[in-house]
Design a protein around this motif. Structure first.
Motif, short mmCIF file in Angstrom:
data_model
loop_
_atom_site.label_atom_id
_atom_site.label_comp_id
_atom_site.label_asym_id
_atom_site.label_seq_id
_atom_site.Cartn_x
_atom_site.Cartn_y
_atom_site.Cartn_z
N GLY A 51 10.36 5.13 -0.68
CA GLY A 51 10.48 4.85 -2.11
C GLY A 51 9.78 3.55 -2.44
N ALA A 52 9.01 3.55 -3.50
CA ALA A 52 8.31 2.34 -3.94
C ALA A 52 8.50 2.21 -5.44
CB ALA A 52 6.82 2.41 -3.60
N TYR A 53 8.54 0.99 -5.92
CA TYR A 53 8.78 0.77 -7.35
C TYR A 53 7.70 1.41 -8.21
CZ TYR A 53 12.43 -2.68 -6.19
OH TYR A 53 13.57 -3.30 -5.74
N GLU A 54 6.53 1.66 -7.63
CA GLU A 54 5.45 2.31 -8.37
C GLU A 54 5.65 3.82 -8.51
OE1 GLU A 54 3.79 -1.29 -6.19
OE2 GLU A 54 5.09 0.42 -5.70
N ASP A 55 6.62 4.37 -7.79
CA ASP A 55 6.80 5.82 -7.72
C ASP A 55 8.22 6.20 -8.14
OD1 ASP A 55 6.97 8.50 -7.12
OD2 ASP A 55 6.07 8.33 -5.13
N PRO A 56 8.48 6.36 -9.44
CA PRO A 56 9.84 6.64 -9.92
C PRO A 56 10.47 7.90 -9.32
CG PRO A 56 8.43 6.00 -11.75
CD PRO A 56 7.54 6.20 -10.57
N VAL A 57 9.66 8.93 -9.08
CA VAL A 57 10.21 10.17 -8.53
C VAL A 57 10.74 9.93 -7.11
CG1 VAL A 57 9.68 12.52 -7.82
CG2 VAL A 57 8.73 11.62 -9.96
N ALA A 58 9.96 9.27 -6.28
CA ALA A 58 10.40 8.97 -4.92
C ALA A 58 11.61 8.04 -4.94
CB ALA A 58 9.26 8.35 -4.12
N LEU A 59 11.62 7.11 -5.88
CA LEU A 59 12.76 6.19 -5.98
C LEU A 59 14.04 6.95 -6.25
CD1 LEU A 59 11.68 3.03 -8.01
CD2 LEU A 59 12.29 3.16 -5.59
N ARG A 60 14.00 7.88 -7.19
CA ARG A 60 15.21 8.64 -7.52
C ARG A 60 15.73 9.39 -6.29
NH1 ARG A 60 12.52 9.45 -12.45
NH2 ARG A 60 11.72 11.50 -11.82
N ASP A 61 14.80 9.94 -5.51
CA ASP A 61 15.22 10.64 -4.29
C ASP A 61 15.82 9.66 -3.29
OD1 ASP A 61 15.17 12.97 -2.38
OD2 ASP A 61 13.91 11.55 -1.30
N SER A 62 15.22 8.49 -3.16
CA SER A 62 15.72 7.53 -2.18
C SER A 62 17.06 6.94 -2.60
CB SER A 62 14.69 6.41 -1.95
OG SER A 62 14.54 5.62 -3.11
N PHE A 63 17.36 6.96 -3.91
CA PHE A 63 18.63 6.44 -4.41
C PHE A 63 19.71 7.51 -4.51
CE2 PHE A 63 16.25 3.03 -7.12
CZ PHE A 63 15.96 2.31 -5.96
N ASP A 64 19.37 8.76 -4.22
CA ASP A 64 20.31 9.87 -4.39
C ASP A 64 21.60 9.62 -3.61
OD1 ASP A 64 21.04 12.58 -5.27
OD2 ASP A 64 20.86 13.07 -3.14
N GLY A 65 22.74 9.81 -4.29
CA GLY A 65 24.03 9.64 -3.64
C GLY A 65 24.52 8.22 -3.53
N ALA A 66 23.77 7.26 -4.07
CA ALA A 66 24.16 5.85 -3.95
C ALA A 66 25.24 5.50 -4.97
CB ALA A 66 22.95 4.95 -4.15
N GLU A 67 26.29 4.85 -4.51
CA GLU A 67 27.26 4.26 -5.41
C GLU A 67 26.75 2.90 -5.89
OE1 GLU A 67 31.02 4.07 -3.49
OE2 GLU A 67 31.23 6.24 -3.31
N GLN A 68 26.09 2.17 -4.97
CA GLN A 68 25.49 0.89 -5.30
C GLN A 68 24.04 0.88 -4.82
OE1 GLN A 68 28.19 -2.75 -4.83
NE2 GLN A 68 28.91 -1.42 -3.18
N VAL A 69 23.19 0.24 -5.61
CA VAL A 69 21.80 0.05 -5.22
C VAL A 69 21.48 -1.44 -5.31
CG1 VAL A 69 19.39 0.49 -5.80
CG2 VAL A 69 21.07 2.33 -6.02
N LEU A 70 20.92 -1.98 -4.24
CA LEU A 70 20.45 -3.36 -4.25
C LEU A 70 18.95 -3.35 -4.47
CD1 LEU A 70 20.79 -6.44 -3.82
CD2 LEU A 70 20.34 -6.02 -1.38
N LEU A 71 18.51 -3.88 -5.60
CA LEU A 71 17.09 -3.99 -5.91
C LEU A 71 16.61 -5.39 -5.50
CD1 LEU A 71 17.03 -2.36 -9.46
CD2 LEU A 71 16.68 -1.25 -7.24
N VAL A 72 15.82 -5.44 -4.45
CA VAL A 72 15.23 -6.70 -4.04
C VAL A 72 13.99 -6.93 -4.90
CG1 VAL A 72 14.14 -7.97 -2.16
CG2 VAL A 72 16.11 -6.49 -1.70
N SER A 73 13.95 -8.04 -5.59
CA SER A 73 12.88 -8.29 -6.56
C SER A 73 11.53 -8.40 -5.88
CB SER A 73 13.17 -9.57 -7.34
OG SER A 73 13.40 -10.66 -6.47
#
Length: 284
Positions: A51-73
């Motif tokens: 998942g990369a910030y440039e790729d919203p579709v891949a990001l959604r897949d990589s975040f699937d099932g997450a209760e919490q997400v840590l976004l490192v700036s």
């Protein structure tokens, strides 16, 4: 599940290591640009997805099932970091995350002349509009001290622009505290400050370094423009030198002077001091 971005980087990777000491590996996921670089985590039972910030579709897949997400700036000065952070926030919301945590910056308030502050301010505003509970971890300056002090061990001189008090904070302490927040039962809403307990100036650091080395470490204050010119002669691009100059200008104006007790509370001990860190650097 807790999903951490940037898990092959310094802060994200250290945070995952501390999470592994606190919760089962199958409750941890990572979203990384290159999954191959996170194989060491996959081997330990961590869920690894690209998942990369440039790729919203891949990001959604990589975040699937997450209760919490840590976004490192992100920190690419040539990129639209606000837009990329917006992609990440929107992907976390779309994936159903119940809380989004973001690694913000100490002193990320309007008026701070340090230009990256604008990115963090804008990203915090995006989080505030997301409709999801969020936490902005406003971390104290945690880069290597040599980045701000220059080659003082070789020259015996701290020759940097006029500065002000800054609670220089150890990245390892920030990572551990971040893991404590993610894995714990205590929630933090909005921005919270994570810094070392005391702020110091370069004058303080020169005295500390002198005491630790047994030799005089002088503090020299070059003119701003002379410092920029000196940086350019060492190969630093002028835009980058002028960007760093805004950090010193912000410090001298007191934008980074605030300290807080939360980091120590989360760690259950006193964070490492600049004296601790300088002593370790000297011994290395």
């Amino acid at each position: 599940m807790i999903v951490v971005t940037g898990a092959t980087g310094g802060l994200g990777g250290a945070t995952v290591e501390h999470l592994l000491e606190r919760i089962p590996a199958d409750r941890i996921g990572v979203s990384v640009r290159d999954a191959a670089k996170a194989q060491h985590l996959a081997d330990r039972g961590v869920r690894v997805r690209q998942g990369a910030y440039e790729d919203p579709v891949a990001l959604r897949d990589s975040f699937d099932g997450a209760e919490q997400v840590l976004l490192v700036s992100g920190n690419d000065p040539a990129a639209d970091m606000v837009g990329l952070h917006r992609n990440a926030v929107e992907a976390a919301v779309a994936a159903g995350a119940r809380r989004i945590l973001y690694t913000s910056q100490h002193g990320a308030v309007p008026g701070n002349p340090y230009r990256p502050s604008d990115i963090h301010i804008a990203t915090e505003a995006i989080l505030g509009d997301s409709g999801v509970p969020w936490t902005a971890l406003r971390n104290g300056a945690y880069g290597p001290l040599d980045q701000v002090l220059g080659p003082w061990q070789r020259t015996g001189v701290i020759a940097q622009p006029e500065d002000g008090p800054v609670p220089y904070t150890d990245r390892a302490d920030v990572a551990e505290a971040t893991a404590v927040v993610l894995a714990g039962d205590r929630s933090f809403d909005g921005p919270v400050t994570l810094t070392a307990p005391s702020a110091v100036t370069f004058d303080d650091l020169s005295r500390i370094a002198s005491g630790l080395t047994g030799r005089s470490v002088k503090r020299v204050v070059p003119d701003d423009e002379q410092w920029v010119a000196d940086q350019i002669t060492t190969g630093v691009p002028e835009p980058m030198a002028r960007l760093m100059l805004t950090w010193y200008q912000a410090a001298r104006a007191g934008w980074f002077a605030e300290t807080g007790p939360l980091l120590a509370e989360l760690l259950g001990r006193e964070p490492r001091t600049v004296a601790d860190r300088l002593a370790a650097r000297i011994a290395a």
